[in-house]
Design a protein around this motif. Sequence first.
Motif, PDB file in Angstrom:
ATOM      1  N   ASP A  10     130.357 109.370   5.795  1.00 32.73           N
ATOM      2  CA  ASP A  10     131.707 108.971   6.197  1.00 32.73           C
ATOM      3  C   ASP A  10     132.555 108.610   4.980  1.00 32.73           C
ATOM      4  O   ASP A  10     133.735 108.963   4.901  1.00 32.73           O
ATOM      5  CB  ASP A  10     131.641 107.769   7.154  1.00 32.73           C
ATOM      6  CG  ASP A  10     131.079 108.148   8.517  1.00 32.73           C
ATOM      7  OD1 ASP A  10     130.998 109.356   8.809  1.00 32.73           O
ATOM      8  OD2 ASP A  10     130.701 107.229   9.276  1.00 32.73           O
ATOM      9  N   ALA A  11     131.945 107.889   4.030  1.00 35.47           N
ATOM     10  CA  ALA A  11     132.673 107.507   2.821  1.00 35.47           C
ATOM     11  C   ALA A  11     133.051 108.740   2.009  1.00 35.47           C
ATOM     12  O   ALA A  11     134.163 108.841   1.480  1.00 35.47           O
ATOM     13  CB  ALA A  11     131.829 106.553   1.978  1.00 35.47           C
ATOM     14  N   SER A  12     132.116 109.700   1.934  1.00 32.79           N
ATOM     15  CA  SER A  12     132.389 110.930   1.191  1.00 32.79           C
ATOM     16  C   SER A  12     133.511 111.722   1.850  1.00 32.79           C
ATOM     17  O   SER A  12     134.420 112.215   1.179  1.00 32.79           O
ATOM     18  CB  SER A  12     131.121 111.783   1.118  1.00 32.79           C
ATOM     19  OG  SER A  12     131.375 113.026   0.504  1.00 32.79           O
ATOM     20  N   HIS A  13     133.474 111.830   3.193  1.00 32.69           N
ATOM     21  CA  HIS A  13     134.516 112.558   3.908  1.00 32.69           C
ATOM     22  C   HIS A  13     135.862 111.855   3.772  1.00 32.69           C
ATOM     23  O   HIS A  13     136.899 112.517   3.625  1.00 32.69           O
ATOM     24  CB  HIS A  13     134.137 112.687   5.389  1.00 32.69           C
ATOM     25  CG  HIS A  13     133.060 113.689   5.635  1.00 32.69           C
ATOM     26  ND1 HIS A  13     132.406 113.807   6.835  1.00 32.69           N
ATOM     27  CD2 HIS A  13     132.506 114.627   4.819  1.00 32.69           C
ATOM     28  CE1 HIS A  13     131.514 114.765   6.764  1.00 32.69           C
ATOM     29  NE2 HIS A  13     131.551 115.272   5.550  1.00 32.69           N
ATOM     30  N   ALA A  14     135.850 110.525   3.828  1.00 32.54           N
ATOM     31  CA  ALA A  14     137.103 109.774   3.687  1.00 32.54           C
ATOM     32  C   ALA A  14     137.708 109.993   2.305  1.00 32.54           C
ATOM     33  O   ALA A  14     138.924 110.144   2.165  1.00 32.54           O
ATOM     34  CB  ALA A  14     136.845 108.281   3.929  1.00 32.54           C
ATOM     35  N   GLU A  15     136.855 110.033   1.291  1.00 33.32           N
ATOM     36  CA  GLU A  15     137.330 110.258  -0.074  1.00 33.32           C
ATOM     37  C   GLU A  15     137.907 111.672  -0.219  1.00 33.32           C
ATOM     38  O   GLU A  15     138.975 111.863  -0.820  1.00 33.32           O
ATOM     39  CB  GLU A  15     136.185 110.056  -1.058  1.00 33.32           C
ATOM     40  CG  GLU A  15     136.599 110.133  -2.511  1.00 33.32           C
ATOM     41  CD  GLU A  15     135.457 109.820  -3.464  1.00 33.32           C
ATOM     42  OE1 GLU A  15     135.558 110.199  -4.640  1.00 33.32           O
ATOM     43  OE2 GLU A  15     134.465 109.198  -3.018  1.00 33.32           O
ATOM     44  N   GLU A  16     137.208 112.667   0.355  1.00 35.05           N
ATOM     45  CA  GLU A  16     137.695 114.045   0.287  1.00 35.05           C
ATOM     46  C   GLU A  16     139.005 114.189   1.054  1.00 35.05           C
ATOM     47  O   GLU A  16     139.931 114.891   0.611  1.00 35.05           O
ATOM     48  CB  GLU A  16     136.650 114.998   0.869  1.00 35.05           C
ATOM     49  CG  GLU A  16     135.395 115.148   0.018  1.00 35.05           C
ATOM     50  CD  GLU A  16     134.407 116.111   0.640  1.00 35.05           C
ATOM     51  OE1 GLU A  16     134.757 117.296   0.785  1.00 35.05           O
ATOM     52  OE2 GLU A  16     133.304 115.681   1.002  1.00 35.05           O
ATOM     53  N   LEU A  17     139.089 113.522   2.202  1.00 33.53           N
ATOM     54  CA  LEU A  17     140.303 113.596   3.002  1.00 33.53           C
ATOM     55  C   LEU A  17     141.486 112.976   2.275  1.00 33.53           C
ATOM     56  O   LEU A  17     142.607 113.501   2.311  1.00 33.53           O
ATOM     57  CB  LEU A  17     140.077 112.895   4.344  1.00 33.53           C
ATOM     58  CG  LEU A  17     141.173 113.060   5.402  1.00 33.53           C
ATOM     59  CD1 LEU A  17     141.413 114.530   5.705  1.00 33.53           C
ATOM     60  CD2 LEU A  17     140.803 112.303   6.663  1.00 33.53           C
ATOM     61  N   GLU A  18     141.240 111.875   1.589  1.00 36.08           N
ATOM     62  CA  GLU A  18     142.300 111.228   0.813  1.00 36.08           C
ATOM     63  C   GLU A  18     142.778 112.155  -0.303  1.00 36.08           C
ATOM     64  O   GLU A  18     143.984 112.235  -0.579  1.00 36.08           O
ATOM     65  CB  GLU A  18     141.795 109.907   0.234  1.00 36.08           C
ATOM     66  CG  GLU A  18     142.843 109.109  -0.522  1.00 36.08           C
ATOM     67  CD  GLU A  18     143.980 108.624   0.352  1.00 36.08           C
ATOM     68  OE1 GLU A  18     145.036 108.260  -0.216  1.00 36.08           O
ATOM     69  OE2 GLU A  18     143.829 108.606   1.588  1.00 36.08           O
ATOM     70  N   CYS A  19     141.854 112.857  -0.930  1.00 34.80           N
ATOM     71  CA  CYS A  19     142.239 113.822  -1.975  1.00 34.80           C
ATOM     72  C   CYS A  19     143.088 114.941  -1.392  1.00 34.80           C
ATOM     73  O   CYS A  19     144.068 115.382  -2.016  1.00 34.80           O
ATOM     74  CB  CYS A  19     140.988 114.409  -2.630  1.00 34.80           C
ATOM     75  SG  CYS A  19     140.082 113.254  -3.680  1.00 34.80           S
ATOM     76  N   LEU A  20     142.735 115.406  -0.184  1.00 34.94           N
ATOM     77  CA  LEU A  20     143.508 116.464   0.456  1.00 34.94           C
ATOM     78  C   LEU A  20     144.906 115.971   0.834  1.00 34.94           C
ATOM     79  O   LEU A  20     145.872 116.724   0.775  1.00 34.94           O
ATOM     80  CB  LEU A  20     142.777 116.971   1.697  1.00 34.94           C
ATOM     81  CG  LEU A  20     141.569 117.863   1.443  1.00 34.94           C
ATOM     82  CD1 LEU A  20     140.827 118.146   2.737  1.00 34.94           C
ATOM     83  CD2 LEU A  20     142.013 119.181   0.807  1.00 34.94           C
ATOM     84  N   ARG A  21     145.014 114.718   1.263  1.00 35.55           N
ATOM     85  CA  ARG A  21     146.332 114.144   1.576  1.00 35.55           C
ATOM     86  C   ARG A  21     147.248 114.187   0.350  1.00 35.55           C
ATOM     87  O   ARG A  21     148.447 114.407   0.477  1.00 35.55           O
ATOM     88  CB  ARG A  21     146.190 112.694   2.038  1.00 35.55           C
ATOM     89  CG  ARG A  21     145.575 112.476   3.398  1.00 35.55           C
ATOM     90  CD  ARG A  21     145.572 110.989   3.726  1.00 35.55           C
ATOM     91  NE  ARG A  21     146.925 110.491   3.960  1.00 35.55           N
ATOM     92  CZ  ARG A  21     147.285 109.217   3.805  1.00 35.55           C
ATOM     93  NH1 ARG A  21     146.411 108.325   3.367  1.00 35.55           N
ATOM     94  NH2 ARG A  21     148.527 108.851   4.046  1.00 35.55           N
TER      95      ARG A  21
END
Length: 215
Positions: A50-61
């Motif tokens: 979840d932390a990894s996905h949240a970090e990747e999602l923030e980068c995509l934002r």
Amino acid sequence: MPPTLRKGARRASALDDASRGRGAAAAGERSGLVERLERARASRGREARDASHAEELECLRRKGFEESPLLRGHEDELLAVTGELARVLPTRTEYRLHTGEEWDDAAALGSEALARRAVIENPARTFVWEVRHNPSGMLAASSNREYKWALESTNAICDLWEGGAVASEAELAKALIVQTVLRDDDLRAEVLKRAGALARTAAGTLGPYFSDWKR
């Protein structure tokens, strides 16, 4: 059998039972400990994912802001604004999951799946789907006044998508700025004056260099 032997046999039997009881309890404790460790390990794995996905999602934002140094310099401020919409409006993935829209599961894996979570569905599409397919939803159950407010808000905000089905937060930030400026008489006059001056200066400087290109 002599009484002493019978007593000894009973004592031995009681000791055996107690030993078996302790062994069973120990085995149960070990089994419970293993299960707790497995659950803790699985929980840590989910948290890490979840932390990894949240970090990747923030980068995509933030990815859409990288193309412009000016936007990139203000991305935190702009994301704070667009984040208000991202927090409540469905993403592309959430829209498809909710509506049951068919899609290729293989294509939904990895980076593409995250990309679909980083773009926001046009609220006009969501509004229309709710009205047509969810008779027990809040829109269907709302009063005429509440329905009118929701419809007017949707009509106002969906212009930010400029006819598209989805938009990134960078695209929404640009559209918000443009529409806010153009809808305000004072802001529009001042901004267009400055923009016109910039365009005329650039055209006067660069025009001679590209005159052979123009037809």
